[in-house]
Scaffold this active site. Structure first.
Site, PDB file in Angstrom:
ATOM      1  N   ASP A  40      -2.991   1.340   6.854  1.00  0.00           N
ATOM      2  CA  ASP A  40      -2.197   1.038   5.670  1.00  0.00           C
ATOM      3  C   ASP A  40      -1.846  -0.452   5.603  1.00  0.00           C
ATOM      4  O   ASP A  40      -1.821  -1.045   4.526  1.00  0.00           O
ATOM      5  CB  ASP A  40      -0.907   1.869   5.652  1.00  0.00           C
ATOM      6  CG  ASP A  40      -1.189   3.366   5.585  1.00  0.00           C
ATOM      7  OD1 ASP A  40      -2.241   3.732   5.020  1.00  0.00           O
ATOM      8  OD2 ASP A  40      -0.372   4.152   6.092  1.00  0.00           O
ATOM      9  N   ASP A  88       0.860  -1.181   0.000  1.00  0.00           N
ATOM     10  CA  ASP A  88       0.000   0.000   0.000  1.00  0.00           C
ATOM     11  C   ASP A  88       0.896   1.230   0.000  1.00  0.00           C
ATOM     12  O   ASP A  88       1.791   1.349   0.833  1.00  0.00           O
ATOM     13  CB  ASP A  88      -0.909   0.003   1.244  1.00  0.00           C
ATOM     14  CG  ASP A  88      -1.799   1.235   1.295  1.00  0.00           C
ATOM     15  OD1 ASP A  88      -2.704   1.328   0.458  1.00  0.00           O
ATOM     16  OD2 ASP A  88      -1.573   2.101   2.163  1.00  0.00           O
ATOM     17  N   GLU A 117      -1.628  -1.555  -6.065  1.00  0.00           N
ATOM     18  CA  GLU A 117      -2.805  -0.949  -6.667  1.00  0.00           C
ATOM     19  C   GLU A 117      -2.372  -0.198  -7.914  1.00  0.00           C
ATOM     20  O   GLU A 117      -1.331   0.445  -7.924  1.00  0.00           O
ATOM     21  CB  GLU A 117      -3.468   0.027  -5.689  1.00  0.00           C
ATOM     22  CG  GLU A 117      -4.326  -0.666  -4.683  1.00  0.00           C
ATOM     23  CD  GLU A 117      -5.055   0.324  -3.782  1.00  0.00           C
ATOM     24  OE1 GLU A 117      -6.207   0.083  -3.460  1.00  0.00           O
ATOM     25  OE2 GLU A 117      -4.441   1.333  -3.402  1.00  0.00           O
TER      26      GLU A 117
END
Ligand SMILES: [Zn+2]
Length: 215
Positions: free
Chosen positions: A203, A23, A107
């Protein structure tokens, strides 16, 4: 005349079979699903005061003057130094991660989308608004996309790979029970599941969700 040669290149086999989710953020540059937290590079705060001073000085100098040219050169040098320091940081982090994991899940954050989302999206209203709205926003954006590119070519060169997943509710989903709710996110830093009570760093919870989208 052209000569063509052909040779087989064996694809390297990665020495570490591990898989990790990452992340990316502001308070922490990166949080790995194994709990590792990577603090943001310190290149920015160290230079910020000088950067602002020079920018102010530049705006006060007369256009075309020798003094303005002097300040402009100083400013350009500072920008170069900051970029070098940032690249150095990104190289170190991406090399470490790629050495220890064959598969890296991230991501898929396109830079344009991230800049536009500073004011918040439906999924993450106002996440990082304050931090991202400042002078360092573009530097952060550049850092993230440069980081993903580095991860990709380094993984590629060592027999590993980077998997980009669509960013979907990773910050609102409980990594333990899967419950999705914006109320799971009580503060910027803390995730607390309203269904099962699971609580941990937000996170880290996101990084674990990113990982489970693949494994
Ligand atoms: Zn839960």
């Amino acid at each position: 005349m052209s000569i063509q040669t052909e040779r087989e290149i064996e694809s390297p086999v990665h020495p570490n079979p591990g898989i990790v989710g990452i992340d990316l953020g502001v308070a922490r540059f990166a949080t790995l699903s194994d709990g590792t937290a990577i603090a943001p590079g310190r290149f920015f705060p160290r230079h910020e005061a000088r950067l602002k001073r020079l920018q102010r000085a530049l705006s006060r100098k007369k256009k075309g003057s020798r003094n303005r040219e002097k300040v402009r050169k100083k400013l350009a040098r500072l920008h170069r130094n900051m970029a070098d320091a940032r690249n150095d940081f990104l190289h170190k982090v991406s090399t470490t991660i790629c050495k220890s994991h064959a598969v890296v899940v991230v991501e898929d954050l396109n830079v344009k989308g991230m800049s536009a989302s500073a004011a918040g999206t439906v999924e993450t209203p106002g996440r990082n608004v304050r931090q991202k709205s400042g002078l360092n926003r573009s530097l952060l954006d550049q850092g993230w996309s440069a980081f993903l590119r580095m991860l990709e070519y380094k993984a590629d060169g060592s027999g590993g790979r980077v998997v980009r997943i669509p960013p979907q509710y990773t910050s609102q989903t409980c990594a333990v029970c899967g419950h999705v709710s914006p109320e799971n996110r009580t503060t910027q830093a803390l995730f607390r599941c309203v269904s099962c009570g699971h609580a941990e760093n937000a996170d880290l919870n996101a990084a674990r969700n990113i990982l489970t989208q693949v494994s």
